[in-house]
Motif scaffolding. Sequence first.
Motif, PDB file in Angstrom:
ATOM      1  N   VAL A  97       6.278  10.088 -17.357  1.00 40.27           N
ATOM      2  CA  VAL A  97       7.041   8.837 -17.244  1.00 40.27           C
ATOM      3  C   VAL A  97       7.826   8.811 -15.931  1.00 40.27           C
ATOM      4  N   SER A  98       8.440   9.947 -15.570  1.00 39.38           N
ATOM      5  CA  SER A  98       9.179  10.000 -14.307  1.00 39.38           C
ATOM      6  C   SER A  98       8.244   9.741 -13.134  1.00 39.38           C
ATOM      7  N   GLY A  99       7.073  10.391 -13.156  1.00 45.32           N
ATOM      8  CA  GLY A  99       6.107  10.197 -12.083  1.00 45.32           C
ATOM      9  C   GLY A  99       5.666   8.751 -11.975  1.00 45.32           C
ATOM     10  N   TYR A 100       5.387   8.135 -13.129  1.00 43.69           N
ATOM     11  CA  TYR A 100       4.991   6.722 -13.118  1.00 43.69           C
ATOM     12  C   TYR A 100       6.089   5.856 -12.519  1.00 43.69           C
ATOM     13  N   LEU A 101       7.357   6.140 -12.913  1.00 40.47           N
ATOM     14  CA  LEU A 101       8.463   5.310 -12.425  1.00 40.47           C
ATOM     15  C   LEU A 101       8.583   5.404 -10.910  1.00 40.47           C
ATOM     16  N   VAL A 102       8.417   6.625 -10.364  1.00 39.41           N
ATOM     17  CA  VAL A 102       8.490   6.783  -8.910  1.00 39.41           C
ATOM     18  C   VAL A 102       7.360   5.994  -8.243  1.00 39.41           C
ATOM     19  N   LEU A 103       6.136   6.096  -8.824  1.00 40.97           N
ATOM     20  CA  LEU A 103       5.006   5.388  -8.238  1.00 40.97           C
ATOM     21  C   LEU A 103       5.133   3.875  -8.378  1.00 40.97           C
ATOM     22  N   SER A 104       5.948   3.410  -9.343  1.00 38.62           N
ATOM     23  CA  SER A 104       6.084   1.964  -9.543  1.00 38.62           C
ATOM     24  C   SER A 104       7.080   1.342  -8.579  1.00 38.62           C
ATOM     25  N   ILE A 109       9.261  -3.134  -4.940  1.00 32.20           N
ATOM     26  CA  ILE A 109       9.672  -3.602  -3.609  1.00 32.20           C
ATOM     27  C   ILE A 109       8.826  -4.801  -3.197  1.00 32.20           C
ATOM     28  N   VAL A 110       7.526  -4.771  -3.526  1.00 34.07           N
ATOM     29  CA  VAL A 110       6.669  -5.924  -3.235  1.00 34.07           C
ATOM     30  C   VAL A 110       7.212  -7.167  -3.919  1.00 34.07           C
ATOM     31  N   SER A 111       7.715  -7.019  -5.166  1.00 37.21           N
ATOM     32  CA  SER A 111       8.277  -8.166  -5.883  1.00 37.21           C
ATOM     33  C   SER A 111       9.524  -8.696  -5.188  1.00 37.21           C
ATOM     34  N   ILE A 112      10.301  -7.791  -4.553  1.00 36.58           N
ATOM     35  CA  ILE A 112      11.498  -8.252  -3.834  1.00 36.58           C
ATOM     36  C   ILE A 112      11.086  -9.021  -2.591  1.00 36.58           C
ATOM     37  N   VAL A 113      10.091  -8.492  -1.867  1.00 33.18           N
ATOM     38  CA  VAL A 113       9.673  -9.125  -0.623  1.00 33.18           C
ATOM     39  C   VAL A 113       8.986 -10.460  -0.889  1.00 33.18           C
ATOM     40  N   ARG A 114       8.127 -10.486  -1.941  1.00 33.05           N
ATOM     41  CA  ARG A 114       7.416 -11.724  -2.272  1.00 33.05           C
ATOM     42  C   ARG A 114       7.767 -12.122  -3.704  1.00 33.05           C
ATOM     43  N   LEU A 123       1.178  -6.488 -13.388  1.00 35.04           N
ATOM     44  CA  LEU A 123       0.745  -5.084 -13.407  1.00 35.04           C
ATOM     45  C   LEU A 123       1.862  -4.192 -13.919  1.00 35.04           C
ATOM     46  N   LEU A 124       3.070  -4.408 -13.381  1.00 41.88           N
ATOM     47  CA  LEU A 124       4.206  -3.586 -13.803  1.00 41.88           C
ATOM     48  C   LEU A 124       4.496  -3.783 -15.280  1.00 41.88           C
ATOM     49  N   LEU A 125       4.409  -5.032 -15.767  1.00 39.28           N
ATOM     50  CA  LEU A 125       4.717  -5.303 -17.175  1.00 39.28           C
ATOM     51  C   LEU A 125       3.764  -4.532 -18.088  1.00 39.28           C
ATOM     52  N   ILE A 126       2.470  -4.560 -17.747  1.00 45.46           N
ATOM     53  CA  ILE A 126       1.480  -3.887 -18.603  1.00 45.46           C
ATOM     54  C   ILE A 126       1.685  -2.378 -18.563  1.00 45.46           C
ATOM     55  N   LEU A 127       1.864  -1.818 -17.340  1.00 44.32           N
ATOM     56  CA  LEU A 127       2.046  -0.366 -17.231  1.00 44.32           C
ATOM     57  C   LEU A 127       3.372   0.058 -17.850  1.00 44.32           C
ATOM     58  N   ASP A 128       4.409  -0.787 -17.716  1.00 45.38           N
ATOM     59  CA  ASP A 128       5.696  -0.494 -18.337  1.00 45.38           C
ATOM     60  C   ASP A 128       5.556  -0.383 -19.847  1.00 45.38           C
ATOM     61  N   THR A 129       4.730  -1.272 -20.431  1.00 43.51           N
ATOM     62  CA  THR A 129       4.550  -1.252 -21.879  1.00 43.51           C
ATOM     63  C   THR A 129       3.931   0.075 -22.325  1.00 43.51           C
ATOM     64  N   VAL A 130       2.922   0.520 -21.567  1.00 46.06           N
ATOM     65  CA  VAL A 130       2.276   1.796 -21.908  1.00 46.06           C
ATOM     66  C   VAL A 130       3.276   2.949 -21.744  1.00 46.06           C
ATOM     67  N   ALA A 131       4.038   2.918 -20.639  1.00 45.66           N
ATOM     68  CA  ALA A 131       5.017   3.990 -20.395  1.00 45.66           C
ATOM     69  C   ALA A 131       6.105   3.971 -21.463  1.00 45.66           C
ATOM     70  N   LEU A 132       6.499   2.769 -21.895  1.00 50.77           N
ATOM     71  CA  LEU A 132       7.499   2.656 -22.968  1.00 50.77           C
ATOM     72  C   LEU A 132       6.994   3.344 -24.234  1.00 50.77           C
ATOM     73  N   THR A 133       5.718   3.121 -24.556  1.00 50.15           N
ATOM     74  CA  THR A 133       5.156   3.729 -25.762  1.00 50.15           C
ATOM     75  C   THR A 133       5.173   5.257 -25.660  1.00 50.15           C
ATOM     76  N   LEU A 134       4.745   5.764 -24.495  1.00 49.17           N
ATOM     77  CA  LEU A 134       4.733   7.217 -24.297  1.00 49.17           C
ATOM     78  C   LEU A 134       6.145   7.788 -24.403  1.00 49.17           C
ATOM     79  N   ASN A 135       7.090   7.126 -23.730  1.00 50.94           N
ATOM     80  CA  ASN A 135       8.479   7.574 -23.713  1.00 50.94           C
ATOM     81  C   ASN A 135       9.078   7.556 -25.121  1.00 50.94           C
TER      82      ASN A 135
END
Lengths: 200, 200
Positions: A97-104, A109-114, A123-135
């Motif tokens: 989960v920590s590794g995923y968060l760093v990679l996310s 930052i892309v969301s801040i710029v655009r 993409l983040l929402l879907i991966l966040d859901t999976v990471a939430l389940t694991l966590n």
Amino acid sequence: MRNGDSTTIDVSESSAIAKGKAPLIAVTKQETGGWKRGVAIFDFILRLGAIVAALAAASTMGTSGETLPFFTQFFQFQANYDDLPTFQFFVIAMAIVSGYLVLSLPFSIVSIVRPHAAAPRLLLLILDTVALTLNTSAGAAAASIVYLAHKGNPNTNWLAICQQFGGFCQKISGAVVASFVSVVVFIFLILLSALAIRQA
Amino acid sequence: MRNGDSTTIDVSESSAIAKGKAPLIAVTKQETGGWKRGVAIFDFILRLGAIVAALAAASTMGTSGETLPFFTQFFQFQANYDDLPTFQFFVIAMAIVSGYLVLSLPFSIVSIVRPHAAAPRLLLLILDTVALTLNTSAGAAAASIVYLAHKGNPNTNWLAICQQFGGFCQKISGAVVASFVSVVVFIFLILLSALAIRQA
């Protein structure tokens, strides 16, 4: 073109319209962009907090271990996180989960710029859901074992080990609490992403 | 007005444009509506499947219990789900999840009737995320105890109880599997909602 009460005549300004740069719409777009940018910045800060919590959980559990100050000739009393498979799973899952968060973070930052780009948020929402389940699964599994270590269970003759290994139990309890902090942060991250995607 | 390569002259058709009923756009909107309606119907079917899985998990765990056919003068050997607090939590949490899923069906039907409404989908996405967390924590906590009941743990002197209570262990294992089925369904539900919200 969204606010239909303005009557405009557009003649072959195709590229300008496609990018939403027609002067009349500029004000509205700018406001929406500002709101979305704020959400994206808040998303980034929350992610930093979640990284801290997840790393704290993994490292606290990973370094937990206690050796009692007395021993017999053949046996030394010690407790370690890798005595219990659930805690091994906890350390591995929280590290992932920590590794995923760093990679996310770059996507955040892309969301801040655009602020209007929906793809990175989705993409983040879907991966966040999976990471939430694991966590959550790691935290809950460890919590049930920690409860057992504290209270024991007379019906199954599983004795509490926290009377002997007090320091060990404190550390694993802290790790479980940290993991649930990152679970709560994940729920907020998903909520923010969903709100921001709504009118992308 | 999205496809900027058409040069049109709009004069005071404000209401028609606002509702997206201008003849040029009608075809595109209809297609999007059909796609969204299909997603909403799939969402409804998935919810029915999740209800079955969650109810099966709660009822299997709730009716688990085994009394061994031999007993002494003072003691009768029996195992029951409420001997372990984690399993009580499992039954309560899965019952709550089942109740939530039943109550969410009307909102899913609203999404089928009005494919373009973003509000019910957003509400469902947020509540689904919370229900997913509850469901995952119940499943994972029970799974770690079931693992312990099957394998035991020599380091903490917690003995496996599944040699004695084989039927009990089969039932609780089945309940855990059913709860993870509903976890997977929840992840798909969130994914579908996110995709459908994107261009609401």
